[in-house]
Design a protein around this motif. Structure first.
Motif: not given
Length: 231
Positions: A202-212
């Motif tokens: 759920x929000x706020x999103x806890x999993x962040x994507x680190x591009x590449x």
């Protein structure tokens, strides 16, 4: 949890692997000693289940090498021999537990989880980060006190991310730790699972994507990856 299962009876090995999968335990199968040593040299395992009587280097020899490597991987030995002398020799080789064939899958699962708990000196049994509380033994996740129902694979991925304590975990590492040896390295299963997991939490999103690079738990304090997104 990822387990190396060394068993030369294909039907038994397959049945055990499928049963463990239902318990969110990924298992790679080695049908002989040489295959077992190869897998140990490539992957990191949480536990090893060794049949003592296998082709090539025996289960006893595999146990000796695991102990000599200093990896600290707990070892559960399987055998049809139930004499106390046989068990004693297994423990002397470095086995942490012993299970006599035939056995019930539930007992194997309970013993594997017990061995995993004994490794608590290197990680706490319950992890908490950014409002998340993850109990690996009960397979329960709470966010800010709210229970979050997850699939087995979602839980396995979250467990790896939480263990990294906000550090970045690559897709390759997630695939290695949460899937078994048969997983296609080019699959998009990691991306799909992370996306679904993010929505479950759920929000706020806890999993962040680190591009590449990969994924991480957003602790709200990490500024080392300004390119992080929650997409």
């Amino acid at each position: 949890m990822r387990v190396l299962l060394v068993e030369d009876e294909p039907y038994l090995a397959g049945a055990v692997r499928d049963g463990l999968r239902l318990e969110a335990i990924a298992a790679d199968i080695a049908g002989d000693g040489d295959s077992a040593l190869e897998l140990l040299s490539i992957h990191s395992y949480d536990l090893a289940v060794l049949d003592r009587d296998i082709p090539g280097p025996s289960g006893d020899e595999i146990a000796r090498r695991i102990v000599a490597s200093g990896s600290g991987i707990p070892i559960l030995m399987l055998t049809a021999a139930d004499r106390i002398d046989d068990k004693a020799s297994g423990f002397e080789l470095g086995a942490d537990d012993y299970l006599t064939k035939p056995f019930e899958l539930r007992e194997l699962v309970l013993r594997l989880r017990a061995l995993d708990r004994r490794r608590a000196h290197v990680r706490p049994p319950v992890r908490e980060i950014a409002g998340l509380r993850l109990d690996p033994f009960r397979r329960e996740v709470f966010r800010d006190g709210r229970y979050v129902a997850l699939t087995r694979k979602q839980f396995a991925v979250l467990e790896v991310l939480v263990a990294a304590e906000g550090g970045v975990v690559s897709s390759e590492e997630l695939l290695e730790r949460a899937w078994d040896h048969n997983a296609d390295p080019f699959t998009n299963a990691v991306r799909i699972t992370v996306s679904a997991l993010r929505k479950r939490l759920g929000e706020p999103w806890l999993i962040a994507t680190v591009p590449g690079v990969g994924y991480r738990i957003d602790t709200g304090m990490d500024t080392s990856h300004p390119g992080s997104t929650h997409e």
